[in-house]
Design a protein around this motif. Structure first.
Motif: not given
Length: 402
Positions: A146-156, A121-136
């Motif tokens: 990468l920073i957000v991914l690192a923080w979410l990895t720490v949480v998991v 869920t964490a990885a999919t959310s970041i990927a969807v948000l990145a694609v949404w931002t790029y398309v917009a």
């Protein structure tokens, strides 16, 4: 003036710690308060962001509201809270601690054992948000991703460690509970064996002496009086030992036992009781006598006691011989009688032989029972002993006492 009545609320029914709000609502309420307050403040500092409208309020409410059922539906809650975060930032609402509810849901799902769902869920959310931002037409900050991914990895990872720690605590508690149950079971078996030995010995003596008293009451009143005195003494000893043993079952001893734990030092008194019941017993010792460990001493006494009780009850014997052999590394016990042999003993259905065997095995020893070399019945036990300080030279001579 009457004194006011003070009502003490039981601990199990007291309201929880946050102003009487149930614990399932306390955390979501705190998260909602902080999220709304910080988002309203951030909207004032970010005029370029999308104004907070009805949809924004709904997105802000989704996360904290979902936390109410986070324990019952951890996977659904983390997916719903993450979706709200993606839509919030995808539509350009102000940057704020709005993802706090999603982070808490992510941690809770991991602790609940759904770490795969949480990570996906964490990885999919970041990927969807990145694609949404790029398309917009926006700019994707890959270092930020990468920073957000690192923080979410720490949480998991923290959730996984927390779950592991909790499982370890549960395993330790379960192991301690099992150990307590095992010790309680062993103690019950030990007490049952003690009761069996005590009751069997004394009740057998009382039965024999009562028969003698009835038989001689008219022809030899003095001998009948002696038998009745033996009954009185045996019953007194029985009551004393039963109170001592049953006190362990109650968990409280009303008074300290008047007698020490029985051992071979009380063997002479035991044999006197047996002789008074009509069985002639000879005691022989081999080797140099020495103090024994308490467990071995008690087991040796009980094995001899139970062997003689079986001899009186079932073997129809007139004489018996008890041998106590002190070896370098073991104590040998041997009880021989001139009775009818193993069939009369082994078909009684009692627990005496089994109890003696368990006592010997509990100390790492052995016990054999069967027909004697010259007829009758033989019980032979070997109980291991600690190595003596000095070697004992055995002469093979035996001391005979009657």
């Amino acid at each position: 003036m009457p004194c006011p009545t003070v009502t003490h609320v039981p601990a199990a029914t007291r309201p929880s710690w946050w102003g009487g709000v149930p614990r399932t609502l306390a955390l979501p309420a705190v998260v909602a308060f902080l999220t709304f307050g910080s988002t309203a403040f951030a909207a004032l500092r970010q005029p370029y962001a999308r104004p907070l409208d009805v949809l924004g309020v709904v997105l802000l409410v989704i996360g904290p509201a979902a936390l109410v059922v986070r324990r019952a539906y951890p996977r659904e809650v983390v997916v719903l809270a993450a979706a709200a975060v993606v839509v919030w930032f995808g539509l350009g609402y102000p940057g704020s601690p709005m993802p706090a509810a999603a982070v808490i849901a992510l941690f809770g799902a991991t602790v609940a054992g759904h770490h795969h769902v949480a990570a996906i869920t964490a990885a999919t959310s970041i990927a969807v948000l990145a694609v949404w931002t790029y398309v917009a037409g926006g700019t994707v900050s890959w270092p930020g991703v990468l920073i957000v991914l690192a923080w979410l990895t720490v949480v998991v990872a923290a959730g996984v460690l927390w779950r592991f720690r909790r499982e370890r605590r549960e395993q330790v508690r379960a192991a301690l509970a099992e150990e307590q149950r095992r010790k309680a079971g062993e103690e019950r078996l030990r007490i049952a064996q003690e009761l069996h030995d005590v009751l069997g010995h004394h009740v057998s003596l009382i039965n024999v002496q009562a028969g003698v008293a009835l038989f001689l009451l008219d022809d030899d009143p003095e001998q009948a009086r002696t038998a009745l005195a033996e009954i009185k003494r045996s019953s007194r000893d029985l009551l004393r030992e039963m109170r001592s043993t049953l006190g362990v079952l109650r968990g409280v001893d009303a008074a300290a036992p008047h007698q020490p734990t029985p051992g071979l030092d009380r063997l002479d008194a035991l044999l006197d009781d047996v002789r008074a019941a009509g069985l002639e017993v000879t005691l022989r010792t081999a080797g140099d006598t020495r103090p024994l460990p308490t467990g071995v001493d008690l087991a040796a006494y009980r094995i001899v006691q139970e062997s003689l009780t079986n001899t009186r009850r079932h073997a129809g014997a007139s004489t018996a011989t008890v041998l106590i052999g002190y070896r370098d590394r073991e104590l040998e016990l041997r009880v021989d009688d001139d009775g009818t042999g193993p069939p009369a003993v082994e078909t009684t259905g009692g627990n005496g032989l089994l109890g003696m065997t368990e006592r010997a095995h509990a100390l790492g020893g052995t016990l054999e029972a069967g027909a004697g070399p010259d007829g009758g019945y033989r019980v032979r036990a070997r109980l291991p002993l600690p190595e003596p300080a000095e070697a004992v030279v055995e002469t093979g001579d035996a001391t005979v006492r009657r």
